[in-house]
Design a protein around this motif. Sequence first.
Motif, PDB file in Angstrom:
ATOM      1  N   UNK A 137      15.937  36.988  20.991  1.00 43.46           N
ATOM      2  CA  UNK A 137      17.226  38.785  22.528  1.00 43.46           C
ATOM      3  C   UNK A 137      16.322  37.431  23.468  1.00 43.46           C
ATOM      4  N   UNK A 138      14.827  37.273  24.194  1.00 47.59           N
ATOM      5  CA  UNK A 138      14.837  36.431  25.637  1.00 47.59           C
ATOM      6  C   UNK A 138      15.453  35.311  25.301  1.00 47.59           C
ATOM      7  N   UNK A 139      15.510  34.331  24.160  1.00 49.42           N
ATOM      8  CA  UNK A 139      15.562  32.686  23.765  1.00 49.42           C
ATOM      9  C   UNK A 139      17.155  33.276  25.021  1.00 49.42           C
ATOM     10  N   UNK A 140      18.153  33.491  24.112  1.00 46.87           N
ATOM     11  CA  UNK A 140      19.564  33.499  24.212  1.00 46.87           C
ATOM     12  C   UNK A 140      19.534  34.082  25.379  1.00 46.87           C
ATOM     13  N   UNK A 141      19.184  34.752  26.569  1.00 52.14           N
ATOM     14  CA  UNK A 141      19.150  35.665  27.729  1.00 52.14           C
ATOM     15  C   UNK A 141      18.467  33.997  28.566  1.00 52.14           C
ATOM     16  N   UNK A 142      18.296  33.825  28.234  1.00 50.13           N
ATOM     17  CA  UNK A 142      17.297  32.945  29.018  1.00 50.13           C
ATOM     18  C   UNK A 142      17.882  31.724  29.081  1.00 50.13           C
ATOM     19  N   UNK A 143      18.284  30.850  27.548  1.00 50.91           N
ATOM     20  CA  UNK A 143      19.868  29.899  27.882  1.00 50.91           C
ATOM     21  C   UNK A 143      20.708  30.812  28.865  1.00 50.91           C
ATOM     22  N   UNK A 144      21.205  31.645  28.835  1.00 51.75           N
ATOM     23  CA  UNK A 144      22.913  31.547  29.069  1.00 51.75           C
ATOM     24  C   UNK A 144      23.472  32.675  30.850  1.00 51.75           C
ATOM     25  N   UNK A 145      21.271  33.087  31.025  1.00 51.15           N
ATOM     26  CA  UNK A 145      21.385  33.887  32.434  1.00 51.15           C
ATOM     27  C   UNK A 145      22.219  33.624  33.210  1.00 51.15           C
ATOM     28  N   UNK A 146      22.604  32.728  33.741  1.00 52.71           N
ATOM     29  CA  UNK A 146      23.222  32.351  34.955  1.00 52.71           C
ATOM     30  C   UNK A 146      24.845  32.127  34.257  1.00 52.71           C
ATOM     31  N   UNK A 147      24.640  31.885  33.256  1.00 57.61           N
ATOM     32  CA  UNK A 147      26.587  32.058  33.091  1.00 57.61           C
ATOM     33  C   UNK A 147      26.447  33.964  32.739  1.00 57.61           C
ATOM     34  N   UNK A 148      25.429  34.293  32.280  1.00 62.74           N
ATOM     35  CA  UNK A 148      25.784  35.819  32.234  1.00 62.74           C
ATOM     36  C   UNK A 148      25.623  36.329  33.006  1.00 62.74           C
ATOM     37  N   UNK A 149      25.383  35.896  33.851  1.00 68.27           N
ATOM     38  CA  UNK A 149      25.321  37.076  35.767  1.00 68.27           C
ATOM     39  C   UNK A 149      26.441  35.777  36.554  1.00 68.27           C
ATOM     40  N   UNK A 150      27.292  34.947  35.983  1.00 74.90           N
ATOM     41  CA  UNK A 150      28.401  34.438  36.567  1.00 74.90           C
ATOM     42  C   UNK A 150      29.824  35.755  36.552  1.00 74.90           C
ATOM     43  N   UNK A 151      28.930  36.011  34.979  1.00 69.87           N
ATOM     44  CA  UNK A 151      30.323  36.496  34.328  1.00 69.87           C
ATOM     45  C   UNK A 151      30.419  37.945  34.661  1.00 69.87           C
ATOM     46  N   UNK A 152      29.423  38.595  35.040  1.00 73.61           N
ATOM     47  CA  UNK A 152      29.169  39.982  34.918  1.00 73.61           C
ATOM     48  C   UNK A 152      29.269  40.205  36.257  1.00 73.61           C
ATOM     49  N   UNK A 153      28.911  39.615  37.014  1.00 75.42           N
ATOM     50  CA  UNK A 153      29.161  39.328  38.594  1.00 75.42           C
ATOM     51  C   UNK A 153      31.300  39.664  38.948  1.00 75.42           C
ATOM     52  N   UNK A 154      31.967  38.369  38.068  1.00 75.63           N
ATOM     53  CA  UNK A 154      32.518  38.128  38.607  1.00 75.63           C
ATOM     54  C   UNK A 154      33.543  37.366  37.717  1.00 75.63           C
ATOM     55  N   UNK A 155      34.213  37.925  37.147  1.00 76.42           N
ATOM     56  CA  UNK A 155      35.322  37.162  35.566  1.00 76.42           C
ATOM     57  C   UNK A 155      36.038  36.439  36.298  1.00 76.42           C
ATOM     58  N   UNK A 156      36.835  36.862  37.265  1.00 73.12           N
ATOM     59  CA  UNK A 156      37.503  35.624  37.581  1.00 73.12           C
ATOM     60  C   UNK A 156      37.021  34.573  38.411  1.00 73.12           C
ATOM     61  N   UNK A 157      35.598  34.481  38.820  1.00 71.43           N
ATOM     62  CA  UNK A 157      34.886  33.179  39.416  1.00 71.43           C
ATOM     63  C   UNK A 157      34.446  32.396  38.168  1.00 71.43           C
ATOM     64  N   UNK A 158      33.954  33.255  37.044  1.00 71.55           N
ATOM     65  CA  UNK A 158      33.803  32.363  36.317  1.00 71.55           C
ATOM     66  C   UNK A 158      34.465  32.014  35.401  1.00 71.55           C
TER      67      UNK A 158
END
Length: 265
Positions: A137-158
């Motif tokens: 789980x930690x590996x998945x989150x670290x790997x996709x951290x920036x992308x997950x943050x972008x998708x969480x903050x604003x889907x259109x910007x993602x």
Amino acid sequence: MLDDFMTRATLAGIGVATAAAPLGCFVVWRRMAYFGDATAHAAMLGVALSLAFQMSIFVGAMVVALLMAMTVTLLSGRGYAMDTLLGVLAHSSLAFGLVAVSFLSGIRIDLMAYLFGDILAVSRGDLLVIWGGAALVVGLIVWRWSSLLAATLNEELAYAAGLDPRREQLILTLSLAITVAVAIKVVGVLLIAAMLIIPAAAARGLARTPEAMAFIAAAIGAFSAIAGLRGAYMFDTPAGPSIVCVAALCFAVFGVFGWRSRTNV
């Protein structure tokens, strides 16, 4: 506290806290608390199927939790409000799981252990599963951290950045299923969502960056596991609920502290 079984229980609690902390932050940011609760309830059906087919409870719980999360994702937006859909699937899957368990003959089942956890009975094999799942789980989150943050903050910007928010949602769903599966032994089906949400919510008022919030949530979760086990050992209380009680007290204390710090800025 230095007994062998207490050492294993402490390591198991820290392992679950490590997995739940970064994922819990995204659950809080995305307002997915009920989603996590529904996925955890569905795991009871996975436990019943695992016992019926004599396979690993970890595998059964993870598969059913993942199917539950994917079903919610597919059915959302088809005429039902999300909270209604989650309520129907969560409670029905829990009920079907409990009924299915009652039909199993020749198998001794401690329902309380699955509902509220049995961290004191964690074996060395369970520790390998818990820490292996936490590392994944930690590996998945670290790997996709920036992308997950972008998708969480604003889907259109993602989308504008070339990211697919649906793929990031799938990664969160997979991580959630793994976390639910490894946490069943520690806090049980009914308290898994608490370990996901409460440490992250407590850390929110103290953190200034998303990364700091994840680390603080992990620290609060680990402290809750250690202090909760200590309290259960001293006062002869249930271990899983005791861990959640400590986390809730941390939320109360840090919530007030965080509120004061924000008003002073």
